[in-house]
Design a protein around this motif. Structure first.
Motif, PDB file in Angstrom:
ATOM      1  N   TYR A 312       0.742  -1.051  -0.036  1.00 34.74           N
ATOM      2  CA  TYR A 312       0.072  -0.061  -0.032  1.00 34.74           C
ATOM      3  C   TYR A 312       0.793   1.080  -0.183  1.00 34.74           C
ATOM      4  O   TYR A 312       0.648   2.071  -0.807  1.00 34.74           O
ATOM      5  N   GLN A 313       1.868   1.229   0.862  1.00 31.40           N
ATOM      6  CA  GLN A 313       2.738   2.577   1.016  1.00 31.40           C
ATOM      7  C   GLN A 313       3.369   2.622  -0.519  1.00 31.40           C
ATOM      8  O   GLN A 313       3.688   3.826  -0.918  1.00 31.40           O
ATOM      9  N   GLY A 314       4.064   1.636  -1.001  1.00 29.01           N
ATOM     10  CA  GLY A 314       4.674   1.603  -2.073  1.00 29.01           C
ATOM     11  C   GLY A 314       3.763   2.044  -3.401  1.00 29.01           C
ATOM     12  O   GLY A 314       4.203   2.973  -4.212  1.00 29.01           O
ATOM     13  N   TRP A 315       2.616   1.599  -3.248  1.00 22.56           N
ATOM     14  CA  TRP A 315       1.649   2.394  -4.270  1.00 22.56           C
ATOM     15  C   TRP A 315       1.204   3.831  -4.187  1.00 22.56           C
ATOM     16  O   TRP A 315       1.277   4.458  -5.115  1.00 22.56           O
ATOM     17  N   THR A 316       1.209   4.104  -2.852  1.00 22.47           N
ATOM     18  CA  THR A 316       1.150   5.607  -2.803  1.00 22.47           C
ATOM     19  C   THR A 316       2.184   6.521  -3.095  1.00 22.47           C
ATOM     20  O   THR A 316       2.161   7.652  -3.947  1.00 22.47           O
ATOM     21  N   TYR A 317       3.551   6.089  -2.887  1.00 17.04           N
ATOM     22  CA  TYR A 317       4.572   6.685  -3.742  1.00 17.04           C
ATOM     23  C   TYR A 317       4.460   6.578  -5.133  1.00 17.04           C
ATOM     24  O   TYR A 317       5.050   7.512  -5.802  1.00 17.04           O
ATOM     25  N   TRP A 318       4.110   5.676  -5.738  1.00 16.63           N
ATOM     26  CA  TRP A 318       4.096   5.782  -7.027  1.00 16.63           C
ATOM     27  C   TRP A 318       2.867   6.535  -7.515  1.00 16.63           C
ATOM     28  O   TRP A 318       3.189   7.241  -8.705  1.00 16.63           O
ATOM     29  N   VAL A 319       1.867   6.729  -6.930  1.00 20.00           N
ATOM     30  CA  VAL A 319       0.921   7.505  -7.439  1.00 20.00           C
ATOM     31  C   VAL A 319       1.353   9.079  -7.490  1.00 20.00           C
ATOM     32  O   VAL A 319       1.125   9.745  -8.320  1.00 20.00           O
ATOM     33  N   PHE A 320       1.841   9.406  -6.458  1.00 20.93           N
ATOM     34  CA  PHE A 320       2.624  10.816  -6.228  1.00 20.93           C
ATOM     35  C   PHE A 320       4.195  10.930  -6.768  1.00 20.93           C
ATOM     36  O   PHE A 320       4.869  11.675  -5.848  1.00 20.93           O
ATOM     37  N   ARG A 321       4.431  10.377  -7.586  1.00 20.62           N
ATOM     38  CA  ARG A 321       5.937  10.233  -8.053  1.00 20.62           C
ATOM     39  C   ARG A 321       6.124  11.375  -8.778  1.00 20.62           C
ATOM     40  O   ARG A 321       7.840  11.639  -8.981  1.00 20.62           O
ATOM     41  N   LYS A 322       5.522  12.342  -9.283  1.00 22.49           N
ATOM     42  CA  LYS A 322       5.862  13.288 -10.430  1.00 22.49           C
ATOM     43  C   LYS A 322       6.311  14.524  -9.682  1.00 22.49           C
ATOM     44  O   LYS A 322       6.124  14.766  -8.532  1.00 22.49           O
TER      45      LYS A 322
END
Length: 338
Positions: A312-322
């Motif tokens: 879940y936390q990895g997915w969060t960072y991926w979503v807000f990666r830009k």
């Protein structure tokens, strides 16, 4: 492997994750008044960690809960003997969390300025005191036969502990500056790279000194490797940031934090809190642990939920990666960018 050792490693992992993730949060908070020139730029700085700072803080809660459940004697002695520093950390984290939420509630420059100061101090105090706390955990504190803290507040602020606090503070500033250079664009990115280059010098000096003293006084043969790896990570970060390679610089600061924390925990084991009075009074993984049944239940629970949290936390960072910049911040008409 005994479950007491498994949970010592698990707690080391939790604290390492916390310092790696919350480390750049603290750095961003400390750099807010330095890199944010004007409200819009400060909003950009805050927005780099806005979606993730509270999730990063959860690692601290879980690490504390794990100590309480797996090593209750360690928890009791630690949170009583280190009561004032830990209370200061807790209050600072509360103030910082409130500041993130309340800063934008009023369109008033003085209102925002007060909360910006709260973010700064709410980041600096934990960044410094965590280094003080963990330096004392590794060095040891006065414990009596009942495993009670027998010292004074002054005992927690020895030169070695103060150097530990200075090390974590500067290291987190570097980590935060590199994170901002990686996450922003325009002038903020350039200023973050400049600050990171300066902070890298201080981090190498303070961190190298602290790790060398730790290794000489408390280290094991294997910790020469982890300490050297941490120093190499700092050098990598310094070189990479000067070449504009923010990704490699972030890997370098991250590796430095991970390996530095590993050095402390490996040097500590099998103790969890050494006694400087009598070695037999030290708390260890054996005499401070819960029952085997409790540790078994905790192990199964962690095995189920830890992968879920990581995904879940990895997915969060991926979503807000830009990257983000001032052009992405909506503002009222006639409000200047700077």
């Amino acid at each position: 492997m005994e479950l007491t050792t498994v949970w010592f490693i698990a707690i080391a992992f939790l604290w390492t994750s916390y310092f790696f993730l919350e480390g750049f949060d603290f750095g961003v908070g400390m750099l807010l008044p330095v890199l944010g020139r004007g409200n819009v730029e400060r909003r950009v700085v805050i927005n780099t960690i806005g979606p993730v700072w509270d999730a990063n803080e959860v690692w601290f809660i879980v690490a504390g809960a794990a100590i309480f459940a797996a090593f209750p004697e360690w928890y009791a002695t630690l949170f009583s003997g280190f009561y004032l520093p830990l209370l200061a950390i807790l209050l600072a984290l509360i103030v910082r969390g409130v500041a993130f939420e309340y800063r934008g509630k009023r369109d008033d420059a003085r209102w925002r300025s007060r909360w910006d100061k709260a973010i700064f101090w709410g980041s600096l105090v934990p960044a410094f005191l965590w280094g003080v706390v963990f330096a004392n955990i590794v060095r040891g504190v006065p414990l009596d036969a009942d495993h009670e803290f027998a010292g004074t507040l002054g005992d927690l602020f020895s030169p070695y502990a103060l150097l530990g606090g200075l090390t974590t503070m500067i290291l987190f500033v570097l980590h935060g500056a590199v994170f901002l250079a990686l996450k922003t664009s325009g002038d903020i990115r350039e200023r973050a790279r400049l600050v990171a280059g300066i902070a890298a010098i201080g981090a190498v000096a303070a961190g190298g000194s602290f790790l060398l003293i730790t290794q000489v006084e408390h280290g094991e043969p294997v910790t020469w490797l982890t300490a050297a790896g941490a120093a190499a990570g700092l050098v990598l970060a310094a070189v990479a940031i000067r070449r504009g390679r923010e990704g490699w610089a972030f890997i370098g600061t991250g590796a430095a934090i991970v390996l530095a924390v590993a050095t402390l925990f490996v040097a500590l084991f099998p103790d969890v809190l050494p006694s400087t009075l009598v070695e037999a009074h030290s708390l260890t993984t054996d005499n401070a642990s819960s029952s085997p049944y409790t540790l078994k239940i905790m192990t199964w629970t962690a095995a189920v939920f830890t992968p879920i949290v990581l995904v879940y936390q990895g997915w969060t960072y991926w979503v807000f990666r830009k990257r983000i910049g001032t052009d992405q911040i909506p503002r009222p008409k006639n409000e200047p960018v700077r």
